[in-house]
Design an enzyme around this catalytic site. Structure first.
Site, PDB file in Angstrom:
ATOM      1  N   PRO A 127       0.790  -1.228   0.000  1.00 26.83           N
ATOM      2  CA  PRO A 127       0.000   0.000   0.000  1.00 26.83           C
ATOM      3  C   PRO A 127       0.826   1.285   0.000  1.00 26.83           C
ATOM      4  O   PRO A 127       1.843   1.368   0.689  1.00 26.83           O
ATOM      5  CB  PRO A 127      -0.833  -0.095   1.285  1.00 26.83           C
ATOM      6  N   ASN A 128       0.351   2.219  -0.801  1.00 27.60           N
ATOM      7  CA  ASN A 128       0.901   3.578  -0.905  1.00 27.60           C
ATOM      8  C   ASN A 128       2.224   3.660  -1.661  1.00 27.60           C
ATOM      9  O   ASN A 128       2.730   4.757  -1.881  1.00 27.60           O
ATOM     10  CB  ASN A 128       1.047   4.229   0.485  1.00 27.60           C
ATOM     11  N   ARG A 181       4.342  11.022  -1.901  1.00 28.90           N
ATOM     12  CA  ARG A 181       4.273  10.772  -0.456  1.00 28.90           C
ATOM     13  C   ARG A 181       5.636  11.010   0.207  1.00 28.90           C
ATOM     14  O   ARG A 181       6.650  10.462  -0.221  1.00 28.90           O
ATOM     15  CB  ARG A 181       3.774   9.343  -0.165  1.00 28.90           C
ATOM     16  N   TYR A 234      10.901   8.942   1.160  1.00 25.80           N
ATOM     17  CA  TYR A 234      10.813   7.951   0.082  1.00 25.80           C
ATOM     18  C   TYR A 234      11.373   8.422  -1.257  1.00 25.80           C
ATOM     19  O   TYR A 234      11.394   7.650  -2.218  1.00 25.80           O
ATOM     20  CB  TYR A 234       9.352   7.497  -0.088  1.00 25.80           C
ATOM     21  N   ASN A 248       8.068  -5.772  -0.960  1.00 26.37           N
ATOM     22  CA  ASN A 248       8.020  -4.640  -0.034  1.00 26.37           C
ATOM     23  C   ASN A 248       6.557  -4.527   0.389  1.00 26.37           C
ATOM     24  O   ASN A 248       5.744  -3.912  -0.313  1.00 26.37           O
ATOM     25  CB  ASN A 248       8.479  -3.351  -0.718  1.00 26.37           C
ATOM     26  N   ALA A 255       3.218  -0.853   4.669  1.00 23.56           N
ATOM     27  CA  ALA A 255       2.694  -0.841   6.039  1.00 23.56           C
ATOM     28  C   ALA A 255       2.266  -2.236   6.521  1.00 23.56           C
ATOM     29  O   ALA A 255       2.293  -2.512   7.735  1.00 23.56           O
ATOM     30  CB  ALA A 255       1.524   0.129   6.142  1.00 23.56           C
ATOM     31  N   GLU A 270      13.008  -9.461   1.269  1.00 27.65           N
ATOM     32  CA  GLU A 270      12.281  -8.278   1.732  1.00 27.65           C
ATOM     33  C   GLU A 270      13.058  -7.008   1.366  1.00 27.65           C
ATOM     34  O   GLU A 270      14.283  -6.968   1.521  1.00 27.65           O
ATOM     35  CB  GLU A 270      12.155  -8.365   3.255  1.00 27.65           C
ATOM     36  N   HIS A 280      12.824  -2.603   1.735  1.00 31.15           N
ATOM     37  CA  HIS A 280      12.187  -1.360   2.160  1.00 31.15           C
ATOM     38  C   HIS A 280      13.019  -0.193   1.665  1.00 31.15           C
ATOM     39  O   HIS A 280      14.251  -0.206   1.812  1.00 31.15           O
ATOM     40  CB  HIS A 280      12.056  -1.289   3.688  1.00 31.15           C
ATOM     41  N   ARG A 329      13.441   4.200  12.295  1.00 32.85           N
ATOM     42  CA  ARG A 329      12.280   5.092  12.307  1.00 32.85           C
ATOM     43  C   ARG A 329      11.451   4.830  13.575  1.00 32.85           C
ATOM     44  O   ARG A 329      12.001   4.485  14.600  1.00 32.85           O
ATOM     45  CB  ARG A 329      11.479   4.903  11.010  1.00 32.85           C
TER      46      ARG A 329
END
Ligand code: DQA
Length: 143
Positions: free
Chosen positions: A9-10, A17, A22, A73, A76, A97, A99, A106
């Protein structure tokens, strides 16, 4: 060798964003980067993005017998989705994975990665390059 790249998502909002986190490049630019990286490694690649947890689970299940490895990825859903973890474990394909940001430096809620428990390695905080590293890893792993 066929690799499925899944973004959660996103990720479709890349460029818009939180560019300080990002980056300023779009999702279309990410797809182009992944396709070029895959071509250089002589890998076939399909990019899939969804904002819906169930759609991601369905896509992982459908990858069985079709793809040789997965780069994911989960965005969220990384920090919440046992369903994505179970789907990755369920089909048993080698998974990596990725990111864009460094989830370990974070907010504390981003330090838990459920999907990561089903992945052989994680690349975090490298921006687009993390996807290239993931493809390189799978190329070696599957050769
Ligand atoms: C992300 C990190 C997640 O914590 C966040 O929810 C995202 C993107 C990353 O690529 O850095 O949406 O997965």
């Amino acid at each position: 060798m066929k690799i499925l790249v899944i973004n959660g998502p996103n990720i479709n909002l890349l460029g818009l964003r939180e560019p300080a986190i990002y980056g300023k490049k779009s999702y279309a630019a990410l797809v182009e980067y992944i396709q070029k990286s895959a071509a250089a490694l002589e890998l076939e690649v399909e990019c899939f993005q969804s904002n819906h947890e169930g759609a991601i689970v369905d896509k992982i299940q459908a990858a069985y017998g079709v793809f040789d490895g997965i780069v994911i990825n989960p965005a969220a859903y990384t920090h919440t989705s046992i369903a994505i973890l179970d789907a990755l474990k369920g089909i048993g394909l080698p998974a990596v994975e990725v990111h864009l940001s460094d989830i370990n430096t974070r907010e504390s809620f981003r330090r838990i990665s459920y999907a990561g428990l089903a992945c052989e390695i994680s690349y975090v905080g490298l921006g687009f390059e993390g996807y290239k590293k993931a493809l390189q890893y799978l190329k070696k792993r599957l050769s």
